[in-house]
Motif scaffolding. Structure first.
Motif, PDB file in Angstrom:
ATOM      1  N   TYR A   9       0.855  -1.185   0.000  1.00 12.25           N
ATOM      2  CA  TYR A   9       0.000   0.000   0.000  1.00 12.25           C
ATOM      3  C   TYR A   9       0.891   1.234   0.000  1.00 12.25           C
ATOM      4  O   TYR A   9       1.897   1.272   0.713  1.00 12.25           O
ATOM      5  N   SER A  11      -0.090   5.027  -0.163  1.00  7.69           N
ATOM      6  CA  SER A  11      -0.467   6.428   0.065  1.00  7.69           C
ATOM      7  C   SER A  11       0.318   7.016   1.228  1.00  7.69           C
ATOM      8  O   SER A  11       0.480   6.385   2.268  1.00  7.69           O
ATOM      9  N   TYR A  12       0.758   8.255   1.045  1.00  8.28           N
ATOM     10  CA  TYR A  12       1.423   9.009   2.110  1.00  8.28           C
ATOM     11  C   TYR A  12       0.495  10.087   2.674  1.00  8.28           C
ATOM     12  O   TYR A  12       0.900  10.864   3.529  1.00  8.28           O
ATOM     13  N   ARG A  13      -0.722  10.163   2.217  1.00  3.01           N
ATOM     14  CA  ARG A  13      -1.626  11.239   2.611  1.00  3.01           C
ATOM     15  C   ARG A  13      -2.075  11.096   4.058  1.00  3.01           C
ATOM     16  O   ARG A  13      -2.151   9.990   4.605  1.00  3.01           O
ATOM     17  N   ASP A  15      -5.098  11.740   5.480  1.00  2.24           N
ATOM     18  CA  ASP A  15      -6.412  11.111   5.658  1.00  2.24           C
ATOM     19  C   ASP A  15      -6.624  10.021   4.614  1.00  2.24           C
ATOM     20  O   ASP A  15      -7.569  10.060   3.834  1.00  2.24           O
ATOM     21  N   ARG A  16      -5.745   9.068   4.585  1.00  3.13           N
ATOM     22  CA  ARG A  16      -5.784   8.038   3.547  1.00  3.13           C
ATOM     23  C   ARG A  16      -6.903   7.034   3.778  1.00  3.13           C
ATOM     24  O   ARG A  16      -7.060   6.518   4.878  1.00  3.13           O
ATOM     25  N   ASP A  40       3.474  -1.154   4.131  1.00  2.00           N
ATOM     26  CA  ASP A  40       2.999   0.217   4.002  1.00  2.00           C
ATOM     27  C   ASP A  40       4.187   1.087   3.588  1.00  2.00           C
ATOM     28  O   ASP A  40       5.137   1.265   4.359  1.00  2.00           O
ATOM     29  N   ARG A  42       4.644   4.201   3.341  1.00  2.00           N
ATOM     30  CA  ARG A  42       4.909   5.328   4.236  1.00  2.00           C
ATOM     31  C   ARG A  42       5.690   4.871   5.470  1.00  2.00           C
ATOM     32  O   ARG A  42       6.613   5.542   5.913  1.00  2.00           O
ATOM     33  N   GLY A  83      -4.135   3.334  -5.410  1.00  2.27           N
ATOM     34  CA  GLY A  83      -4.957   4.524  -5.539  1.00  2.27           C
ATOM     35  C   GLY A  83      -4.705   5.163  -6.897  1.00  2.27           C
ATOM     36  O   GLY A  83      -3.776   4.786  -7.611  1.00  2.27           O
ATOM     37  N   TYR A  85      -4.161   8.826  -8.824  1.00  2.00           N
ATOM     38  CA  TYR A  85      -3.892  10.255  -8.719  1.00  2.00           C
ATOM     39  C   TYR A  85      -3.884  10.847 -10.118  1.00  2.00           C
ATOM     40  O   TYR A  85      -3.001  10.532 -10.926  1.00  2.00           O
ATOM     41  N   GLN A  90      -0.222   6.025  -8.008  1.00  2.00           N
ATOM     42  CA  GLN A  90       0.103   6.631  -6.727  1.00  2.00           C
ATOM     43  C   GLN A  90       1.629   6.702  -6.609  1.00  2.00           C
ATOM     44  O   GLN A  90       2.306   5.676  -6.692  1.00  2.00           O
TER      45      GLN A  90
END
Length: 196
Positions: A9, A11-13, A15-16, A40, A42, A83, A85, A90
């Motif tokens: 996975y 995403s580094y956002r 509110d993922r 992960d 991140r 995800g 983008y 992503q």
């Protein structure tokens, strides 16, 4: 022997939402008897790609990179939670995967994508197929696309509503196809010397 599956996975956002799908998949594969681990990007924290793992002298790669390389080589199969983008990949997940090459060879991969909207990350999902194939993986044809992820999975990754019910119907076929290719690839790797 339990299949060793890594679920990636990226995403580094702050509110993922996609982490919900990652947890759903980890739980689903574990319930089927797999030895599964969430990776992960991140949390791993690799820098932007400068040198691939193979470009370091033995013992000189950053510890997080070396540890992940060992896990990739020991795995039987991979699942990429993707995800989308701006109609593309992503960046965090792509950066992580690009640090490795031969480590991925001769193993199956599956793609599960998601989005806040109704398309479910389908464009990103399609792009990942070509990239993962170029990295030496066999990408299975079964896929999962989850639209409106916040209405499909709750914060713990449990399915809710009609979207969650649809995901529960999709998952068995997805998991069965990955298991078939995992067994086939493991048998072939047992017959041949890997290229790395």
């Amino acid at each position: 022997m339990a299949d060793r599956i890594l679920v990636f996975y990226g995403s580094y956002r702050r509110d993922r939402m996609g982490i919900r799908l990652a947890h759903y998949l980890v739980d689903g594969f574990r319930d089927r008897g797999a030895d599964v681990e969430l990776i992960d990007a991140r949390a791993v924290g690799l820098p932007m790609l400068d040198r691939m793992y193979k470009e370091y002298a033995p013992g000189e790669a950053p510890p997080a990179m070396a540890a992940l390389a060992e896990k990739i080589v020991a795995a039987d199969a991979f699942v990429f939670v993707a995800g989308e983008y701006n109609w593309g990949m992503q960046p965090g997940l792509k950066n992580l995967t690009d640090h490795f090459l031969e480590e991925w060879f001769w193993r199956p991969a599956a793609v599960a994508s998601y989005s806040a909207g109704r398309i479910g990350g389908a464009r990103s999902n399609a792009i990942w197929h070509g990239s993962l194939s170029e990295m030496g993986m066999v990408v299975i044809s079964s896929t999962i696309t989850v639209g409106q992820i916040s209405r499909t999975l709750d914060a713990d990754g449990s399915p809710v509503g009609d979207g969650g019910a649809a995901l529960d119907r999709q998952f068995p076929r997805f998991a069965d196809d990955l298991a078939w290719w995992t067994e086939a690839a493991r048998e072939q790797r047992g017959r041949k010397t890997p290229p790395y």
